[in-house]
Design an enzyme around this catalytic site. Structure first.
Site, mmCIF file in Angstrom:
data_model
loop_
_atom_site.group_PDB
_atom_site.id
_atom_site.type_symbol
_atom_site.label_atom_id
_atom_site.label_comp_id
_atom_site.label_asym_id
_atom_site.label_seq_id
_atom_site.Cartn_x
_atom_site.Cartn_y
_atom_site.Cartn_z
ATOM 1 N N GLN A 131 8.664 5.087 2.799
ATOM 2 C CA GLN A 131 8.377 5.653 1.484
ATOM 3 C C GLN A 131 8.107 7.149 1.606
ATOM 4 O O GLN A 131 8.588 7.959 0.808
ATOM 5 C CB GLN A 131 7.152 4.946 0.884
ATOM 6 C CG GLN A 131 6.756 5.459 -0.483
ATOM 7 C CD GLN A 131 7.806 5.164 -1.537
ATOM 8 O OE1 GLN A 131 8.212 4.032 -1.711
ATOM 9 N NE2 GLN A 131 8.254 6.188 -2.251
ATOM 10 N N ASP A 223 -0.404 5.613 -6.885
ATOM 11 C CA ASP A 223 0.101 4.287 -6.514
ATOM 12 C C ASP A 223 -0.794 3.257 -7.198
ATOM 13 O O ASP A 223 -1.845 3.604 -7.751
ATOM 14 C CB ASP A 223 0.063 4.141 -4.972
ATOM 15 C CG ASP A 223 0.730 2.868 -4.473
ATOM 16 O OD1 ASP A 223 1.417 2.184 -5.270
ATOM 17 O OD2 ASP A 223 0.552 2.544 -3.278
ATOM 18 N N CYS A 263 5.310 5.769 -6.045
ATOM 19 C CA CYS A 263 6.219 5.020 -5.162
ATOM 20 C C CYS A 263 6.826 3.805 -5.857
ATOM 21 O O CYS A 263 7.839 3.276 -5.385
ATOM 22 C CB CYS A 263 5.499 4.620 -3.882
ATOM 23 S SG CYS A 263 3.998 3.704 -4.185
ATOM 24 N N ARG A 291 14.961 6.605 -1.348
ATOM 25 C CA ARG A 291 14.691 5.597 -0.323
ATOM 26 C C ARG A 291 15.991 5.266 0.421
ATOM 27 O O ARG A 291 16.014 5.138 1.646
ATOM 28 C CB ARG A 291 14.123 4.314 -0.970
ATOM 29 C CG ARG A 291 12.755 4.457 -1.617
ATOM 30 C CD ARG A 291 11.666 4.731 -0.603
ATOM 31 N NE ARG A 291 11.630 3.736 0.433
ATOM 32 C CZ ARG A 291 11.012 2.545 0.344
ATOM 33 N NH1 ARG A 291 10.342 2.243 -0.748
ATOM 34 N NH2 ARG A 291 11.016 1.698 1.346
HETATM 35 N N1 CP Z 1 7.913 1.426 -3.124
HETATM 36 C C1 CP Z 1 8.291 0.254 -2.593
HETATM 37 O O1 CP Z 1 8.149 0.012 -1.401
HETATM 38 O O2 CP Z 1 8.851 -0.604 -3.492
HETATM 39 P P1 CP Z 1 9.130 -2.151 -3.203
HETATM 40 O O3 CP Z 1 7.783 -2.809 -2.938
HETATM 41 O O4 CP Z 1 9.785 -2.662 -4.456
HETATM 42 O O5 CP Z 1 10.015 -2.263 -2.012
#
Ligand code: CP
Length: 306
Positions: A131, A223, A263, A291
């Protein structure tokens, strides 16, 4: 570069910058990489839910000519008690890399010791290094070089915060982490980020006042208040986190040109308002897209192909 990517701290500052530059090239010239992973198979194991990580890794491998194998922990013999070491030894005979989303960081370390192929941390309770790569690339794309920029993280001092502290410090950024008392990032990570920042010209600040933290920030990041596995604490956390909500008041306190990141998945009305995540400062969809590009670049580097 080390064989595994379990932590942002597995990359030197130079390796991190080079990897982000490669990710930028992978994104801008995708046609140059369509067969780069031909003959490479990658196991993607998920012991926790995922939308972005699962799909972005799968498409990253496919779009470079490789073969992803997506597996849930429950459908593997892991779910019936086979050890992670034995799983790593066996999968190493079939695939060229293993990507694991799990709970304890130690589980990744055990897997990495047993496997004879690269192991990638696609989220643990301790770090979310993949991330962080996408986050930093998004800041570069939208605001230019990282060194000297102030990134303010608001909310829980969790795995995402840990990776941002390390990655921001390695990039010469000022990383401010504003959390409720008792929810700070763990001291071991803060100390390591401070060590790195002392060498890179960056800075680390752990504070409890969200307005003070947002003031003058180039990037505001948040987050969820309760991460995967902390669902039972959600009600208790909802009592102490609301003043850290990323809302218009905090955007107004930041730099006029502030970049808003999350994220994802997001809970509009909790850690971020709909007005802000869907507003003009937000780059969360570019961040999610990145990503895929950063993970493709990461795998190419781990395979020694770029
Ligand atoms: N940000 C992230 O890791 O998203 P997911 O949990 O959907 O993979």
């Amino acid at each position: 570069m080390r064989r595994h990517f379990l932590s942002v701290d597995d990359l030197s500052p130079t390796e991190l910058a080079d990897l982000l530059a490669l990710a930028g090239r992978v994104k801008s010239e995708p046609g140059d990489y369509t067969t780069a992973m031909a003959g490479k198979a990658v196991a993607l194991i998920f012991e926790k839910p995922s939308t972005r990580t699962r799909v972005s890794f799968e498409i990253a491998v496919v779009s470079a000519g490789g073969h992803p194998v997506v597996l849930s922990g429950q459908e593997l013999q892991l779910g019936r008690g086979e050890t992670i070491e034995d799983t790593g030894r066996v999968l190493s005979r079939y695939v060229d890399a293993i990507v694991l989303r799990t709970f304890e960081q130690e589980r990744l370390e055990i897997l990495a010791r047993a496997a004879s192929v690269p192991v990638v941390n696609s989220l643990s309770d301790f770090e979310h290094p993949c991330q962080c790569l996408a986050d930093l690339l998004t800041v570069i794309e939208h605001r230019g070089p990282l060194a000297g920029k102030t990134l303010t993280y608001l909310g829980d001092g969790n795995n995402v915060a840990h990776s941002l502290l390390l990655g921001g410090a390695k990039s010469g950024m000022r990383v401010r982490c504003a959390t409720p008392p008792g929810f700070e990032p763990i001291p071991q990570v803060v100390r390591r980020a401070e060590e790195i920042a002392a060498e890179s010209g960056g800075a680390i600040e752990i504070v409890h006042d969200p307005v003070e933290a947002a003031t003058g920030a180039d990037v505001l990041y948040t987050d969820v208040w309760a991460s995967m596995g902390q669902e039972a604490e959600a009600d208790e956390r909802a009592l102490v986190f609301p003043i850290f909500q990323l809302n218009q008041k905090l955007v107004d306190a930041a730099d006029d040109d502030v970049l808003v990141l999350h994220c994802l998945p997001a809970h509009r009305g909790q850690e971020i308002t709909g007005e802000v995540i869907d507003g003009p400062h937000s780059a969360v969809w570019d961040q999610a897209e990145n990503r895929m590009h950063t993970q493709k670049a990461l795998l190419l580097r781990l395979f020694g192909l770029a």
